[in-house]
Design an enzyme around this catalytic site. Structure first.
Site, PDB file in Angstrom:
ATOM      1  N   GLY A 220      -4.954  -5.232   7.172  1.00 28.12           N
ATOM      2  CA  GLY A 220      -5.989  -4.244   7.436  1.00 28.12           C
ATOM      3  C   GLY A 220      -6.993  -4.574   8.528  1.00 28.12           C
ATOM      4  O   GLY A 220      -7.432  -3.692   9.257  1.00 28.12           O
TER       5      GLY A 220
ATOM      6  N   THR B 239       0.844  -1.198   0.000  1.00 23.48           N
ATOM      7  CA  THR B 239       0.000   0.000   0.000  1.00 23.48           C
ATOM      8  C   THR B 239       0.880   1.250   0.000  1.00 23.48           C
ATOM      9  O   THR B 239       2.016   1.201   0.463  1.00 23.48           O
ATOM     10  CB  THR B 239      -0.867  -0.029   1.285  1.00 23.48           C
ATOM     11  OG1 THR B 239      -1.868  -1.011   1.102  1.00 23.48           O
ATOM     12  CG2 THR B 239      -1.478   1.302   1.628  1.00 23.48           C
TER      13      THR B 239
ATOM     14  N   GLY C 224      -0.450  -2.600   6.237  1.00 22.52           N
ATOM     15  CA  GLY C 224      -0.358  -3.872   6.942  1.00 22.52           C
ATOM     16  C   GLY C 224      -1.642  -4.655   6.814  1.00 22.52           C
ATOM     17  O   GLY C 224      -2.478  -4.356   5.946  1.00 22.52           O
TER      18      GLY C 224
HETATM   19  N1  ASP Z   1      -3.666  -2.296   4.700  1.00 19.40           N
HETATM   20  C1  ASP Z   1      -4.023  -2.782   3.386  1.00 19.40           C
HETATM   21  C2  ASP Z   1      -5.314  -3.546   3.474  1.00 19.40           C
HETATM   22  O1  ASP Z   1      -5.477  -4.321   4.389  1.00 19.40           O
HETATM   23  C3  ASP Z   1      -2.995  -3.636   2.776  1.00 19.40           C
HETATM   24  C4  ASP Z   1      -1.636  -3.016   2.685  1.00 19.40           C
HETATM   25  O2  ASP Z   1      -1.221  -2.287   3.580  1.00 19.40           O
HETATM   26  O3  ASP Z   1      -0.952  -3.256   1.681  1.00 19.40           O
HETATM   27  O4  ASP Z   1      -6.132  -3.403   2.608  1.00 19.40           O
END
Ligand code: ASP
Length: 372
Positions: free
Chosen positions: A291, A238, A289
Site C-alpha cells: 500500500g 485484499t 499490493g
Molecule cells: N494494499 C493493501 C494495503 O497495503 C494490502 C493488500 O493489497 O492486500 O493495505
C-alpha cells in the site's frame, strides 16, 4: 533577440535534441509492453457493453504452494462474487450495487484478507479499511481502522451516501455504523487460525533479524518491518471490484485487513481515494499490493489521468503504471481496471493475483497465476 523569440528558439533546439530519444524510448517500451501483454490475460472486451471485474489480492501465489482443493475453493468464491455482481448488472442494477455485492461475498469468505479472514496487526488485532467510488458522480466513501464492522464496504458506502464526508476512521466510523444500522460483530469474528499463524511467523522472522548481528557487529534494527511488515510472506489478499453497468456508469470498491504485522495505526492505500480505489466517468480501478507504494504513486488516479491527459487506452495506461513505474519503485502488486467501453485490464507485477471477469454473456473467467 526579443525574449519570446529566444524562448521559441530554445524550445525548438530542445525538441530536436529530445525527439529521437523520446521516440526510441517509446519504441522500446512499446515492444516491451507487447511482450508483457501477450503473456497476460488482459483482453479487449469492447464487445461487452457492461460487466464486472474482481480481484482477491496479489503477491507470492505460486502453483506449487496451492493444493488443488485450496485452488478450487478460491476459484469457487471468486466465481460466486462475479455471479453476485453480474446478476445485479443483468437486471439493470447499478455498478455501485454490483461492486458492493461482489466485495461482500469476498469479505464474508475467510480465504481473503478482508472482513472475515483479515490479517493481524503487530498487536494481534484485525484493523479493517475499505472504500467505494461512484464514477458518474465522483462521490466516494472510505473507512479505516475498523475493529467491529462485519462488511467494511457497506460502511464505506454509507459514508458516501448518508454523510457529508468522504472518509471516517476508528471509533467515530464505528459510532456512525451503529447509527446507520450497519452490522457490527465482536472482534473474535475476524479471527482465523491461518492469519494468526502468519502473524506469528512474521513476528518470529522480525525477532530473528533483530538478533542477527550486522557486518559491523551491531544488532540489526527492524528493517524487515519497514521494508515489508509481513517479512517474506507477501500475500496481500485484499479484495476489490470494478463494474460498468448497462447505463454506462463505472464504480470501484476495495476492502482489506491491510498488511500482516502492520502497526501504529497504519492505514494503507485502499481507503485513500486515488491510491487504491478510484472511479470517474471514463475509468475505474481497484488495487492490491504494498500500500505505501500505491499511495506514493497515487496509482489508481494515475491510470485514469493517463487516459484523460495522454489519451492512452486503458490497457496501456494501467500497464505503464503497474509494470513500469511501480516495478522501478519496488512496489509489488496489481490492479483491476475497466473503462466506459467495457475494456478490461488486470496487470500485476507479482507472482500471482486472484482475479476474475464476467461480461454480459455471463461466462465467468477466473485466474490466479501468471500463466494459466
Ligand atoms: N494494499 C493493501 C494495503 O497495503 C494490502 C493488500 O493489497 O492486500 O493495505
Amino acid at each position: 533577440m526579443p525574449v519570446p523569440l529566444r524562448r521559441a528558439l530554445s524550445a525548438a533546439i530542445l525538441a530536436v535534441l529530445i525527439l529521437p530519444l523520446g521516440c526510441s524510448t517509446a519504441l522500446t517500451s512499446k515492444r516491451e509492453e507487447d511482450r508483457r501483454m501477450s503473456s497476460s490475460d488482459d483482453v479487449s472486451r469492447s464487445t461487452h457493453r457492461w460487466g464486472i471485474v474482481i480481484h482477491g489480492g496479489a503477491g507470492v501465489i505460486k502453483r506449487e504452494s496451492l493444493t488443488s482443493e485450496r485452488e478450487a475453493a478460491f476459484r469457487a468464491v471468486l466465481t460466486e462474487a462475479l455471479q453476485a455482481g453480474h446478476s445485479i448488472l443483468a437486471h439493470g442494477g447499478t455498478s455501485l450495487d454490483a461492486v458492493t455485492a461482489a466485495v461482500r461475498v469476498m469479505e464474508d469468505s475467510p480465504l481473503f484478507n478482508a472482513g472475515k479472514g483479515a490479517v493481524f496487526t503487530h498487536d494481534g488485532k484485525n484493523e479493517l479499511d475499505a472504500a467505494i467510488m461512484n464514477g458518474r458522480t465522483r462521490e466516494a466513501g472510505s473507512v479505516a481502522g475498523l475493529h467491529h464492522v462485519k462488511n467494511p464496504i457497506v460502511l464505506a458506502r454509507a459514508v458516501m451516501e448518508k454523510s457529508p464526508h468522504v472518509m471516517m476512521i476508528g471509533a467515530g466510523a464505528e459510532a456512525f455504523a451503529k447509527q446507520q444500522g450497519v452490522e457490527l460483530v465482536p472482534e473474535s469474528y475476524f479471527y482465523t487460525e491461518e492469519r494468526w499463524q502468519a502473524l506469528q511467523r512474521a513476528l518470529e522472522a522480525e525477532k530473528k533479524q533483530q538478533q542477527t548481528p550486522s557486518e559491523q557487529g551491531q544488532p540489526q534494527g527492524p528493517s524487515t518491518f519497514w521494508e515489508h511488515p509481513a517479512g517474506r510472506e507477501h500475500k496481500f489478499g485484499t479484495v476489490g471490484a470494478v463494474a460498468l453497468d448497462q447505463a454506462g456508469n463505472l464504480a470501484a470498491g476495495t476492502s482489506t485487513g491491510g498488511m500482516t504485522n502492520k502497526r501504529f495505526g497504519r492505514v494503507g492505500d485502499v481507503p485513500v481515494i486515488g491510491a487504491g480505489t478510484y472511479a470517474n466517468e471514463r475509468c475505474a480501478v481497484s488495487a492490491t499490493g504494498h500500500g505505501e507504494y500505491f499511495i506514493r504513486y497515487t496509482v489508481a488516479r494515475d491510470i485514469c489521468s493517463r487516459m484523460e491527459y495522454l489519451d492512452l487506452p486503458l490497457l496501456e495506461a494501467s500497464h505503464q503504471v503497474v509494470m513500469d513505474i511501480l516495478v522501478k519503485a519496488g512496489g509489488e502488486g496489481g490492479v483491476i481496471a475497466m473503462d466506459a467501453q467495457g475494456n478490461v485490464a488486470m496487470p500485476f507485477n507479482s507472482a500471482g493475483m486472484y482475479r476474475g471477469y464476467m461480461g454480459q454473456d455471463g461466462v465467468p473467467s477466473v485466474a490466479i497465476f501468471k500463466e494459466q
